[in-house]
Design a protein around this motif. Structure first.
Motif, PDB file in Angstrom:
ATOM      1  N   ALA A 213       0.786  -1.229   0.000  1.00 58.79           N
ATOM      2  CA  ALA A 213       0.000   0.000   0.000  1.00 58.79           C
ATOM      3  C   ALA A 213       0.819   1.281   0.000  1.00 58.79           C
ATOM      4  O   ALA A 213       0.356   2.286  -0.534  1.00 58.79           O
ATOM      5  CB  ALA A 213      -0.957   0.008   1.204  1.00 58.79           C
ATOM      6  N   ASP A 292      -2.444   2.131 -10.762  1.00 54.91           N
ATOM      7  CA  ASP A 292      -2.226   2.899  -9.532  1.00 54.91           C
ATOM      8  C   ASP A 292      -1.033   2.364  -8.739  1.00 54.91           C
ATOM      9  O   ASP A 292      -0.921   2.601  -7.531  1.00 54.91           O
ATOM     10  CB  ASP A 292      -3.492   2.852  -8.673  1.00 54.91           C
ATOM     11  N   VAL A 295      -1.441  -0.530  -5.585  1.00 50.43           N
ATOM     12  CA  VAL A 295      -1.835  -0.169  -4.219  1.00 50.43           C
ATOM     13  C   VAL A 295      -3.147  -0.880  -3.923  1.00 50.43           C
ATOM     14  O   VAL A 295      -4.171  -0.587  -4.535  1.00 50.43           O
ATOM     15  CB  VAL A 295      -2.002   1.352  -4.063  1.00 50.43           C
ATOM     16  N   ARG A 447      -5.953   3.925   0.040  1.00 47.26           N
ATOM     17  CA  ARG A 447      -4.504   3.913  -0.168  1.00 47.26           C
ATOM     18  C   ARG A 447      -3.714   3.882   1.130  1.00 47.26           C
ATOM     19  O   ARG A 447      -2.480   3.821   1.098  1.00 47.26           O
ATOM     20  CB  ARG A 447      -4.077   5.150  -0.966  1.00 47.26           C
ATOM     21  N   VAL A 457      -0.272  10.611   0.031  1.00 51.04           N
ATOM     22  CA  VAL A 457      -1.517   9.902  -0.283  1.00 51.04           C
ATOM     23  C   VAL A 457      -2.600  10.884  -0.686  1.00 51.04           C
ATOM     24  O   VAL A 457      -3.345  10.651  -1.651  1.00 51.04           O
ATOM     25  CB  VAL A 457      -1.963   9.052   0.929  1.00 51.04           C
TER      26      VAL A 457
END
Length: 544
Positions: A213, A292, A295, A447, A457
């Protein structure tokens, strides 16, 4: 001053959390089911961070339950930097093998796994391990209790170790290092384990959940998911309390080298009672995860991945930042470390801590000033700023706590701040309305893997355009009412922002269902609000 051996301290700095039995047995079972063992007379097995040997012991037990032909000989290697643990591990593996009637050869290696591993890359059919969970840096509390010479030697050894790790394991190196530190041993240990695994082998790893993450692990994640087949991912919530002395969310991965993971990988999420729930990703959702940086929404909202298409084409928070007059600036202001020495009853700027900020308002008035001979006040303190708390636990009802901080106050680094360079307060309040919304928070939560709502983030979250004056005026007026605790405005602003993101009533209901700590009464009020029957100025503009 205590005199301690710097090598002992180095061992402590590269410490570990021992694997819980539930995690270890499940991981071992999946590795055994995945490994290609048929037709092999002997199989090489390694735990490069073996601790007390429990993972290999559980692996042998899982093998003994496997149907079909099994190899006659298991060649086991156990590596660790702790001599006592290594001796315990060897005895444990031999005793387990004897009880099961399994023939094993056990070799032990005492020393630095990270330094020894490169000469053995690609040699092992099975690699099963739980690397140390530490950030490699000196502990100030330890240094304060050491003789000066020992402390200097300790820091020098850590720096040497850090430089060697960056050289050997570049995929695990952080993109940014603070004061020269920042190498995460869990990341580096995962890279070690995968590189030790043979092309026809299988690797099982235990890791902090941040591996899947956080921003720092993106390069390693891309390598794992694009150079390996990922057979299994399991996630364990912190509330399950699976590690002594720390509440830490964790993951396990089972992977094989050689073929990229083009197809969706299943995730098994375990709750505090260790009940597992399978989460399967569609091709569209897997594409979204891949774009992305892989994540994974571990702590929140895997069921919301399908909603990403609603906002993926919108600008990000980071897109608002820039050097132009009407651009956004975002960052932090003063380091709070040792703040008592620079705070007092007189000064030009009041000092704001994180606990003083809540949703839409400051819940505690600052009373102390930064001394005039204290740290330099940044120019941002002369602007109206949007400020949000950095620390926010995963189990909180709402994790984003943001409000407007006026000029004449300066914030500590328990807060992040942002302001428009042209001091457009109306537009700043509109951004506050967006940031405090369920839709924005859902993006951020998907996230997050730690207790920090970091600027990094937040920058990735998508934001509807805020250039229409009618839109910003409407949102600013609602925020002014929210600042006074107006319940109707608090409901209306949520609906307005959801509409700006293009969410339907059904979409919003799905999104709210992911917020388990929000009361059903509040959810009903949001879903039955009259605001749904009256499109906002901004949503009408966007529709045109």
């Amino acid at each position: 001053m205590r005199k301690r051996n710097s090598k002992d301290l180095l061992t402590r700095a590269t410490g570990r959390f021992y694997t819980h039995e539930f995690i270890g047995r499940r991981l071992a079972d999946v590795v055994v089911r995945t490994a290609q063992l048929e037709g092999r007379r002997s199989v090489s097995v390694i735990d490069p961070f073996c601790g007390d040997g429990r993972l290999i012991g559980w692996f042998l037990e899982a093998v003994s339950k496997r149907d079909g032909a099994r190899p006659r000989m298991w060649s086991v290697e156990l590596w660790d930097c702790d001599a006592a643990a290594l001796d315990t591990a060897r005895k444990r593996v031999l005793e387990t093998a004897a009880q099961l009637g399994v023939e094993v050869e056990v070799e032990t290696v005492l020393g630095d796994t990270f330094a020894h591993a490169p000469s053995r890359f690609g040699e092992f059919v099975v690699c099963l391990t739980n690397p140390p969970w530490e950030l490699l840096k000196p502990d100030r509390r330890e240094l304060d209790q050491l003789d000066e010479d020992v402390a200097r030697e300790y820091v020098a050894q850590l720096r040497q170790q850090s430089s060697r790790l960056v050289e050997y394991y570049p995929l695990s190196a952080p993109r940014r290092r603070y004061a020269g530190w920042g190498m995460n041993l869990a990341r580096a240990g995962t890279e070690v384990a995968l590189r030790l695994t043979a092309n026809d082998g299988v690797c099982g790893v235990v890791s902090p959940a941040s591996l899947l993450a956080d921003q720092m692990s993106e390069s390693l994640r891309r390598w794992v998911f694009e150079e390996y087949v990922v057979h299994d991912i399991a996630y364990y919530v912190a509330e399950a309390k699976l590690f002594d002395e720390v509440d830490q969310p964790s993951v396990t991965l089972v992977v094989s080298p050689g073929v990229t993971s083009h197809s969706p990988t299943m995730l098994v999420v375990h709750d505090r009672a260790l009940r597992g729930k399978e989460v399967r990703f569609s091709e569209q959702e897997w594409h979204s995860l891949r774009s992305d940086g892989y994540v994974f929404p571990l702590q929140f909202g895997p069921e919301l991945l399908g909603l990403r298409s609603k906002w993926d084409n919108l600008p990000s928070f980071a897109d608002l930042e820039g050097e132009s007059q009407d651009d956004l600036w975002a960052g932090r202001e003063l380091d709070e470390t040792g703040h008592r020495r620079f705070l007092g009853d007189k000064g030009d700027y009041l000092f704001v801590k994180g606990r003083m900020v809540s949703r839409f308002r400051m819940c505690e008035a600052p009373s102390q000033y930064v001394n005039r001979d204290g740290p330099r006040i940044p120019s941002s303190a002369d602007h109206y700023r949007l400020a949000w708390r950095d620390i926010s636990r995963p189990n909180q009802r709402r994790r984003i706590q943001a409000a407007i901080v006026p000029p004449g106050m300066v914030t500590g680094n328990s807060l992040h701040v942002a302001y428009f360079r042209d001091d457009d307060l109306e537009r700043l309040k509109a951004l506050l309305a967006v940031m405090n919304s369920f839709v924005f928070e859902a993006q951020v939560r998907m996230r997050l893997a730690t207790a920090h709502v970091s600027l990094g983030v937040v920058r990735k979250a998508r934001v509807p355009p805020l250039n229409d004056r009618g839109l910003t005026a409407e949102l600013a007026q609602l925020v002014a009412r929210c600042e006074k605790g107006d319940e109707e405005a608090l409901t209306t602003v949520e609906v307005r922002v959801a509409q700006l993101y293009g969410l339907s009533h059904e979409d919003f209901a799905l999104l709210l269902s992911a917020f388990e700590k929000v009361e059903e009464e509040e959810k009903r009020a949001l879903l039955t609000s009259p605001a749904w029957r009256c499109p906002s100025v901004g949503s009408q503009q966007l529709a045109r």
